[in-house]
Structure formats: C-alpha cells, structure tokens
Design a protein around this motif. Structure first.
Motif, PDB file in Angstrom:
ATOM      1  N   ALA A 176      12.942  17.429   7.535  1.00 39.87           N
ATOM      2  CA  ALA A 176      11.991  18.209   6.747  1.00 39.87           C
ATOM      3  C   ALA A 176      10.694  18.428   7.523  1.00 39.87           C
ATOM      4  CB  ALA A 176      11.703  17.509   5.426  1.00 39.87           C
ATOM      5  N   LEU A 177      10.271  17.424   8.291  1.00 38.28           N
ATOM      6  CA  LEU A 177       9.059  17.558   9.095  1.00 38.28           C
ATOM      7  C   LEU A 177       9.255  18.607  10.186  1.00 38.28           C
ATOM      8  CD1 LEU A 177       6.206  16.662   9.751  1.00 38.28           C
ATOM      9  CD2 LEU A 177       7.154  14.791  11.097  1.00 38.28           C
ATOM     10  N   ALA A 178      10.420  18.575  10.843  1.00 38.02           N
ATOM     11  CA  ALA A 178      10.708  19.567  11.886  1.00 38.02           C
ATOM     12  C   ALA A 178      10.713  20.976  11.290  1.00 38.02           C
ATOM     13  CB  ALA A 178      12.046  19.261  12.554  1.00 38.02           C
ATOM     14  N   ALA A 179      11.291  21.120  10.105  1.00 32.20           N
ATOM     15  CA  ALA A 179      11.322  22.426   9.437  1.00 32.20           C
ATOM     16  C   ALA A 179       9.907  22.865   9.068  1.00 32.20           C
ATOM     17  CB  ALA A 179      12.203  22.356   8.198  1.00 32.20           C
ATOM     18  N   ALA A 180       9.083  21.922   8.607  1.00 37.56           N
ATOM     19  CA  ALA A 180       7.703  22.239   8.248  1.00 37.56           C
ATOM     20  C   ALA A 180       6.909  22.677   9.474  1.00 37.56           C
ATOM     21  CB  ALA A 180       7.037  21.038   7.591  1.00 37.56           C
ATOM     22  N   VAL A 186      -2.088  24.978  13.723  1.00 38.28           N
ATOM     23  CA  VAL A 186      -0.809  24.508  13.180  1.00 38.28           C
ATOM     24  C   VAL A 186      -1.000  23.181  12.467  1.00 38.28           C
ATOM     25  CG1 VAL A 186       1.539  23.790  13.759  1.00 38.28           C
ATOM     26  CG2 VAL A 186       0.513  25.748  14.941  1.00 38.28           C
ATOM     27  N   MET A 187      -1.707  22.261  13.096  1.00 40.37           N
ATOM     28  CA  MET A 187      -1.937  20.940  12.495  1.00 40.37           C
ATOM     29  C   MET A 187      -2.727  21.068  11.196  1.00 40.37           C
ATOM     30  SD  MET A 187      -0.442  18.537  14.149  1.00 40.37           S
ATOM     31  CE  MET A 187      -1.256  17.105  13.483  1.00 40.37           C
ATOM     32  N   GLN A 188      -3.717  21.934  11.188  1.00 41.17           N
ATOM     33  CA  GLN A 188      -4.528  22.131   9.982  1.00 41.17           C
ATOM     34  C   GLN A 188      -3.665  22.660   8.840  1.00 41.17           C
ATOM     35  OE1 GLN A 188      -7.791  24.855  10.531  1.00 41.17           O
ATOM     36  NE2 GLN A 188      -8.932  23.997   8.835  1.00 41.17           N
ATOM     37  N   ALA A 189      -2.792  23.613   9.150  1.00 36.73           N
ATOM     38  CA  ALA A 189      -1.911  24.176   8.125  1.00 36.73           C
ATOM     39  C   ALA A 189      -0.953  23.107   7.604  1.00 36.73           C
ATOM     40  CB  ALA A 189      -1.132  25.359   8.697  1.00 36.73           C
ATOM     41  N   LEU A 190      -0.398  22.311   8.508  1.00 33.05           N
ATOM     42  CA  LEU A 190       0.544  21.256   8.107  1.00 33.05           C
ATOM     43  C   LEU A 190      -0.134  20.191   7.257  1.00 33.05           C
ATOM     44  CD1 LEU A 190       2.587  20.750  11.375  1.00 33.05           C
ATOM     45  CD2 LEU A 190       3.527  21.332   9.146  1.00 33.05           C
ATOM     46  N   LEU A 217       0.821  -1.219   0.000  1.00 37.12           N
ATOM     47  CA  LEU A 217       0.000   0.000   0.000  1.00 37.12           C
ATOM     48  C   LEU A 217       0.849   1.261   0.000  1.00 37.12           C
ATOM     49  CD1 LEU A 217      -2.735  -1.116   2.531  1.00 37.12           C
ATOM     50  CD2 LEU A 217      -3.075  -0.660   0.101  1.00 37.12           C
ATOM     51  N   LYS A 218       1.949   1.254   0.750  1.00 39.71           N
ATOM     52  CA  LYS A 218       2.798   2.447   0.826  1.00 39.71           C
ATOM     53  C   LYS A 218       3.422   2.784  -0.524  1.00 39.71           C
ATOM     54  CE  LYS A 218       3.931   2.644   5.704  1.00 39.71           C
ATOM     55  NZ  LYS A 218       4.989   2.593   6.714  1.00 39.71           N
ATOM     56  N   GLY A 219       3.483   1.809  -1.409  1.00 40.06           N
ATOM     57  CA  GLY A 219       4.000   2.062  -2.745  1.00 40.06           C
ATOM     58  C   GLY A 219       3.134   3.027  -3.542  1.00 40.06           C
ATOM     59  N   TYR A 220       1.910   3.245  -3.114  1.00 39.75           N
ATOM     60  CA  TYR A 220       0.992   4.152  -3.818  1.00 39.75           C
ATOM     61  C   TYR A 220       0.916   5.527  -3.163  1.00 39.75           C
ATOM     62  CZ  TYR A 220      -0.289   0.002  -6.312  1.00 39.75           C
ATOM     63  OH  TYR A 220      -0.221  -1.115  -7.091  1.00 39.75           O
ATOM     64  N   LEU A 221       1.548   5.676  -2.012  1.00 40.74           N
ATOM     65  CA  LEU A 221       1.551   6.965  -1.324  1.00 40.74           C
ATOM     66  C   LEU A 221       2.749   7.793  -1.759  1.00 40.74           C
ATOM     67  CD1 LEU A 221       0.635   5.906   2.330  1.00 40.74           C
ATOM     68  CD2 LEU A 221      -0.817   7.061   0.679  1.00 40.74           C
ATOM     69  N   PRO A 222       2.629   9.115  -1.711  1.00 41.42           N
ATOM     70  CA  PRO A 222       3.796   9.943  -2.020  1.00 41.42           C
ATOM     71  C   PRO A 222       4.875   9.731  -0.956  1.00 41.42           C
ATOM     72  CG  PRO A 222       1.927  11.307  -1.360  1.00 41.42           C
ATOM     73  CD  PRO A 222       1.458   9.896  -1.401  1.00 41.42           C
ATOM     74  N   GLU A 223       6.109  10.059  -1.305  1.00 48.31           N
ATOM     75  CA  GLU A 223       7.224   9.874  -0.381  1.00 48.31           C
ATOM     76  C   GLU A 223       6.993  10.707   0.879  1.00 48.31           C
ATOM     77  OE1 GLU A 223      11.992  10.705  -0.316  1.00 48.31           O
ATOM     78  OE2 GLU A 223      11.039  10.243  -2.225  1.00 48.31           O
ATOM     79  N   GLN A 224       7.222  10.083   2.035  1.00 48.89           N
ATOM     80  CA  GLN A 224       7.026  10.758   3.317  1.00 48.89           C
ATOM     81  C   GLN A 224       8.145  11.766   3.574  1.00 48.89           C
ATOM     82  OE1 GLN A 224       4.252   9.985   5.558  1.00 48.89           O
ATOM     83  NE2 GLN A 224       3.631   9.227   3.566  1.00 48.89           N
ATOM     84  N   LEU A 225       7.838  12.826   4.311  1.00 46.37           N
ATOM     85  CA  LEU A 225       8.851  13.809   4.668  1.00 46.37           C
ATOM     86  C   LEU A 225       9.838  13.192   5.648  1.00 46.37           C
ATOM     87  CD1 LEU A 225       6.869  17.127   5.288  1.00 46.37           C
ATOM     88  CD2 LEU A 225       8.209  16.516   3.304  1.00 46.37           C
ATOM     89  N   ILE A 240       2.815  13.245   5.492  1.00 46.58           N
ATOM     90  CA  ILE A 240       3.219  13.262   6.892  1.00 46.58           C
ATOM     91  C   ILE A 240       2.296  12.372   7.704  1.00 46.58           C
ATOM     92  CG2 ILE A 240       4.315  15.537   6.859  1.00 46.58           C
ATOM     93  CD1 ILE A 240       1.777  16.720   8.019  1.00 46.58           C
ATOM     94  N   ASP A 241       2.846  11.837   8.772  1.00 50.12           N
ATOM     95  CA  ASP A 241       2.083  11.014   9.701  1.00 50.12           C
ATOM     96  C   ASP A 241       1.484  11.935  10.758  1.00 50.12           C
ATOM     97  OD1 ASP A 241       1.128   8.817  11.208  1.00 50.12           O
ATOM     98  OD2 ASP A 241       2.950   8.842  12.432  1.00 50.12           O
ATOM     99  N   GLY A 242       0.173  11.900  10.889  1.00 45.21           N
ATOM    100  CA  GLY A 242      -0.512  12.795  11.816  1.00 45.21           C
ATOM    101  C   GLY A 242      -0.084  12.631  13.260  1.00 45.21           C
ATOM    102  N   LYS A 243       0.153  11.395  13.680  1.00 43.99           N
ATOM    103  CA  LYS A 243       0.525  11.128  15.068  1.00 43.99           C
ATOM    104  C   LYS A 243       1.897  11.718  15.386  1.00 43.99           C
ATOM    105  CE  LYS A 243       0.619   7.255  18.303  1.00 43.99           C
ATOM    106  NZ  LYS A 243       0.472   5.808  18.429  1.00 43.99           N
TER     107      LYS A 243
END
Length: 148
Positions: free
Chosen positions: A98-102, A121-125, A86-94, A133-136
């Motif tokens: 990069a997540l910390a910078a975001a 902040v969460m809504q914007a991200l 399934l992960k093969g169909y998702l875009p590459e994760q940050l 990105i992983d929400g958790k």
C-alpha cells in the motif's frame, strides 16, 4: 470519547491492574500531551494527540537503537515494551504494498520527475496518510522511485 479521554481511562485501568509499564508509559504520554497543550494555549484535537503519540514512539525507537549499540539489552527491551503500548494508540500503518502504491500515486499526482521534487512528493504523502506511514521508510521509497 476523545483519544485523550481514552488514554486517561486506559491509564486508570492499568493502574488498577498493577501494570507498571503501561501506567508509566501512559503517564509520560499524558504529560507530553499536557505540555503540548500548554504550548498551544488550547485543548488538543485528536490529530494533535496522535502527533504527540507518534513523537513518543519515535523517541522510543531511537532509544532502542542507542541501547542496543551500548549493549544494554534490558533497557532496549523495556523501551520496546513501551513502544508496543504507544503504538496501540496510532492508526494502523500502511502495508509495504500500500505504501508503494501511495508513493506511485503521489509521484503521478505531483508530476515529480527528479530528486528536486522529493519534497513535494513527501509533503503530499504525509498530508494524505498522516500517522499511518513512517517518514524514514517513505523517504527511502520516494528517493528510490525518483532516482530511477
């Protein structure tokens, strides 16, 4: 080629190659997408198909945790194999950096100063990095950033 067409094509290829796990996963994914299409009463966009895929990955992740707790390693291993497909169909994760910078950028952009602003902040991200990105994990980073 749309994402749904690619999934259909990959399912056919996996069927011809006798790849049982991939065929099963893609059939379940196609069914979930079809159910979502029926709910919305219209064809799905690629973004909506990505949401379905992400939901399926999340379900597998939760199943792996439950199977590991119950001592069912063989079931957990199968769920992990399905998750890889399934992960093969998702875009590459940050990446973590990069997540910390975001997170820093979103905090600055929204003017967040306390935990009350975590939702903004969460809504914007989530809007900017949908599916990447992983929400958790993101929630934990935002909470840590706003708490300090």
């Amino acid at each position: 080629m749309s994402l749904l067409q690619r999934i259909e094509q990959d399912c056919l290829t996996a069927y011809k190659a006798h790849d049982e796990i991939k065929v099963a996963v893609l059939r379940m994914l196609k069914t979930a997408a079809k159910n979502r299409q029926v709910e919305l009463l219209r064809p799905l966009s690629d973004e909506e198909v990505l949401e379905v895929v992400a939901r399926q990955v999340k379900q597998r992740l939760e199943s792996v945790e439950q199977f590991r707790k119950a001592g069912r390693a063989e079931m957990a291993d199968r769920e992990e194999a399905e998750m890889v497909v399934l992960k093969g169909y998702l875009p590459e994760q940050l990446s973590a950096d990069a997540l910390a910078a975001a997170v820093e950028e979103a905090v600055a952009q929204t003017g967040a100063a306390s935990m009350k602003d975590m939702g903004k902040v969460m809504q914007a991200l989530m809007a900017r990095h949908k599916g990447r990105i992983d929400g958790k994990a993101t929630g934990e980073l935002v909470k840590a950033r706003l708490s300090s």
